[in-house]
Scaffold this active site. Structure first.
Site, PDB file in Angstrom:
ATOM      1  N   LYS A   5       0.817  -1.217   0.000  1.00  8.60           N
ATOM      2  CA  LYS A   5       0.000   0.000   0.000  1.00  8.60           C
ATOM      3  C   LYS A   5       0.849   1.264   0.000  1.00  8.60           C
ATOM      4  CE  LYS A   5      -4.306  -1.770   1.749  1.00  8.60           C
ATOM      5  NZ  LYS A   5      -5.385  -1.705   2.715  1.00  8.60           N
ATOM      6  N   LYS A  63      -6.293  -9.811  -9.935  1.00 13.80           N
ATOM      7  CA  LYS A  63      -7.357 -10.157  -9.009  1.00 13.80           C
ATOM      8  C   LYS A  63      -8.542  -9.212  -9.196  1.00 13.80           C
ATOM      9  CE  LYS A  63      -8.094 -10.271  -4.055  1.00 13.80           C
ATOM     10  NZ  LYS A  63      -7.528 -10.083  -2.741  1.00 13.80           N
ATOM     11  N   LYS A  71     -12.572  -3.775  -7.060  1.00 16.31           N
ATOM     12  CA  LYS A  71     -13.331  -2.630  -7.566  1.00 16.31           C
ATOM     13  C   LYS A  71     -12.431  -1.441  -7.835  1.00 16.31           C
ATOM     14  CE  LYS A  71     -14.987  -1.618  -2.930  1.00 16.31           C
ATOM     15  NZ  LYS A  71     -14.624  -2.851  -2.247  1.00 16.31           N
TER      16      LYS A  71
END
Ligand code: TRP
Length: 332
Positions: free
Chosen positions: A112, A197, A200
């Site tokens: 991240k 993967k 959204k």
């Protein structure tokens, strides 16, 4: 078994959330021998970008979706993390036995922050709060807590065990071992880019939401990627086709599955037939869910009452852990 799991509110549930987590919860709650505690990890969700004006509604919508899928608040202690302030208190005691280096090794944190943004301390200590979520629901130092999660969370549970050991060594046996309950499902891949993967964050057309109307599901599947480049030889399955088959396998009938598998094996499959079949299977499977979701959204008092009851039950459960922890740490 003691079973504890949480899910972050970050938008409507999609097929990956369902196959990777929620479906497992529904099976586990069926067994009366399981003491299930399922919660909405709303504090965790503040480590991502969010809009304060819609956060509460987003958390409520997640509660509604889980209830509509069949999470049973009579069998499960179903609650909102932020209703149980003790999670933050326990997280602090654990923070004080956490080496900085252990958190620096977390791959999710590294992923991240790989794009150069300056991460918050909240994102950094996220796994400690997660450890507190889990360890809070122990009954004693011997009986393990089982945690249904996806593979991406296993490292966080290893850290949880490490922190439990450090706490026990320092303050005396308090926390048991934590064990992941992994789902066997393979990851669901994106409809438009089946090498990645399904998520959204790649755009809404990459992803099937459980709540999508039948026409929407059909539209998304129509544009789903099947074979790219040169045609594959019979029996050879491209990632896009494999994704369609995995959706059909989860939500269609065994007969349909056998039919299309045979056609794929002998090279006669038409994607113009497979795609609508997959769309129909998915939309039908979640038909009752869409109905219940609508009904629950129209009855906020009922959802509030369920969450209030969950908070009350969770509060009763956390009392003994917190008393033991405060005494051992010596702060009380
Ligand atoms: N980190 C988990 C996820 O992103 C959510 C979570 C928070 C969780 N606390 C938990 C999962 C405790 C299991 C147990 O999926």
């Amino acid at each position: 078994m003691i079973i504890l799991s949480g899910i972050q509110p970050s938008g409507r549930l999609h097929i990956g959330n369902y196959l990777g987590a929620v479906r497992n919860w529904l099976t586990l709650q069926e067994d009366a021998a399981n003491a299930c505690r399922f919660f909405l990890a709303d504090w965790h969700s503040l480590t991502e970008a969010f809009d304060p004006t819609t956060k509460a509604a987003q958390v409520r919508e997640l509660a509604v979706e889980l209830l509509a899928l069949g999470v049973d608040p009579e069998r499960v202690v179903f609650f909102r993390q932020s209703d149980i302030h003790e999670h933050l208190e326990l997280a602090w005691y654990l923070t004080c036995v956490t080496p900085v280096g252990e958190l620096e090794r977390m791959t999710q944190f590294k992923d991240k922050t790989a794009h150069g943004e300056s991460p918050s301390v909240g994102l950094f200590t996220y796994p400690v709060l997660m450890a507190a979520d889990v360890l809070m629901y122990r009954t004693n130092a011997a009986e393990p807590v089982h945690v249904p999660v996806g593979h991406d969370q296993v490292q966080h549970l290893e850290l949880t065990n490490d922190l439990a050991r450090r706490f026990n060594n320092r303050f005396g046996a308090t926390f048991p071992e934590v064990q992941p309950l992994l789902t066997s499902t393979a990851r669901v891949m994106s409809l438009k880019d089946p090498t990645r993967k399904m998520s959204k964050s790649h755009g809404p057309d990459h992803c099937l939401f459980l709540n999508d109307a039948p026409e929407e599901v059909e539209r998304k599947l129509r544009s789903a990627v099947t074979d790219v480049g040169s045609p594959t030889s019979p029996g050879d399955m491209s990632p896009g086709v494999a994704t369609l088959f995995s959706i059909l396998e989860a939500f269609g009938t065994p007969d349909e599955m056998a039919h299309f598998r045979a056609q794929h094996a002998n090279g006669t499959i038409k994607y113009s037939e497979l795609k609508p079949a997959v769309a129909r299977a998915f939309a039908e499977y979640f038909g009752a869910f869409r109905e219940s979701k609508r009904a629950l959204l129209a009855d906020p008092a009922r959802v509030d009452a369920i969450l209030a009851q969950g908070a009350e039950r969770a509060h009763t459960l956390v009392a003994s852990t917190m008393q033991a922890v405060r005494t051992r740490v010596g702060i009380r």
